[in-house]
Design a protein around this motif. Structure first.
Motif, PDB file in Angstrom:
ATOM      1  N   LEU A  11      26.056  13.521  31.829  1.00  0.00           N
ATOM      2  CA  LEU A  11      26.066  14.699  32.697  1.00  0.00           C
ATOM      3  C   LEU A  11      27.472  15.268  32.859  1.00  0.00           C
ATOM      4  O   LEU A  11      27.666  16.480  32.801  1.00  0.00           O
ATOM      5  N   VAL A  12      28.437  14.402  33.043  1.00  0.00           N
ATOM      6  CA  VAL A  12      29.824  14.856  33.179  1.00  0.00           C
ATOM      7  C   VAL A  12      30.282  15.496  31.869  1.00  0.00           C
ATOM      8  O   VAL A  12      30.874  16.572  31.871  1.00  0.00           O
ATOM      9  N   MET A  15      28.699  18.923  31.503  1.00  0.00           N
ATOM     10  CA  MET A  15      29.295  19.870  32.440  1.00  0.00           C
ATOM     11  C   MET A  15      30.663  20.340  31.941  1.00  0.00           C
ATOM     12  O   MET A  15      30.971  21.531  31.961  1.00  0.00           O
ATOM     13  N   LEU A  16      31.479  19.415  31.430  1.00  0.00           N
ATOM     14  CA  LEU A  16      32.785  19.793  30.893  1.00  0.00           C
ATOM     15  C   LEU A  16      32.623  20.715  29.682  1.00  0.00           C
ATOM     16  O   LEU A  16      33.309  21.735  29.570  1.00  0.00           O
ATOM     17  N   ALA A  17      31.708  20.378  28.778  1.00  0.00           N
ATOM     18  CA  ALA A  17      31.479  21.195  27.582  1.00  0.00           C
ATOM     19  C   ALA A  17      30.973  22.586  27.963  1.00  0.00           C
ATOM     20  O   ALA A  17      31.434  23.591  27.411  1.00  0.00           O
ATOM     21  N   LYS A 102      40.762  13.020  38.773  1.00  0.00           N
ATOM     22  CA  LYS A 102      39.450  13.449  39.250  1.00  0.00           C
ATOM     23  C   LYS A 102      39.362  13.156  40.746  1.00  0.00           C
ATOM     24  O   LYS A 102      39.921  12.152  41.181  1.00  0.00           O
ATOM     25  N   PRO A 103      38.683  13.959  41.526  1.00  0.00           N
ATOM     26  CA  PRO A 103      38.013  15.177  41.087  1.00  0.00           C
ATOM     27  C   PRO A 103      39.040  16.272  40.844  1.00  0.00           C
ATOM     28  O   PRO A 103      40.035  16.383  41.558  1.00  0.00           O
ATOM     29  N   MET A 104      38.804  17.051  39.843  1.00  0.00           N
ATOM     30  CA  MET A 104      39.725  18.125  39.491  1.00  0.00           C
ATOM     31  C   MET A 104      39.004  19.450  39.647  1.00  0.00           C
ATOM     32  O   MET A 104      37.784  19.505  39.630  1.00  0.00           O
ATOM     33  N   ARG A 105      39.755  20.473  39.773  1.00  0.00           N
ATOM     34  CA  ARG A 105      39.173  21.816  39.784  1.00  0.00           C
ATOM     35  C   ARG A 105      38.963  22.232  38.341  1.00  0.00           C
ATOM     36  O   ARG A 105      39.827  22.013  37.487  1.00  0.00           O
ATOM     37  N   LEU A 106      37.812  22.825  38.073  1.00  0.00           N
ATOM     38  CA  LEU A 106      37.507  23.232  36.702  1.00  0.00           C
ATOM     39  C   LEU A 106      38.493  24.275  36.195  1.00  0.00           C
ATOM     40  O   LEU A 106      38.854  24.277  35.022  1.00  0.00           O
TER      41      LEU A 106
END
Length: 132
Positions: A11-12, A15-17, A102-106
């Motif tokens: 899932l992570v 989401m990154l992709a 993490k958590p980081m802002r996208l």
């Protein structure tokens, strides 16, 4: 492919992709085994991976990148982790490496990816669309 994401949490990774794809950066998510089997001709420009990959303080993300750089010497790396590993404080990141906690802002991740992809250390004949 611009970016190879090696992330154990599907899932992570997705989401990154998806976030990078929305910014015009092509990204593929693969498990370790498949990433290591990619042929030299399918070189990504950047890898995003965790620094501690399942074991406390093992820094296996550094080992993964080191292994892939034997095939792709110009590979840039973005490491992600919840904590800055104590052992990493003694080691220095190379010019074509960055670390985000993490958590980081996208938006922060997108800026860092663009910076690495645009650097002369991460060469490619493809240019990226400008996005801000």
């Amino acid at each position: 492919m611009d970016v190879l994401i090696v992330e154990r949490d599907k899932l992570v990774g997705s989401m990154l992709a998806d976030t990078l794809d929305a910014e015009g950066v092509s990204a593929v998510v693969l498990p370790d085994e498949e990433a290591l089997k990619l042929p030299p001709a399918e070189a990504p420009r950047l890898i995003i991976t965790g620094i501690n990959r399942g074991h406390n303080e093992d820094l296996s993300g550094l080992n993964l990148v080191s292994t892939l750089r034997r095939k792709w010497p110009q590979l840039a790396a973005l490491y992600l982790a919840a904590l800055w590993p104590v052992r990493l404080r003694r080691e220095k990141l190379a010019a074509r490496e960055r670390f985000l906690t993490k958590p980081m802002r996208l938006a922060q991740m997108n800026r860092t990816v663009r910076e690495l992809l645009a650097s002369s250390l991460c060469s490619s004949s493809t240019s990226l669309p400008d996005r801000e």
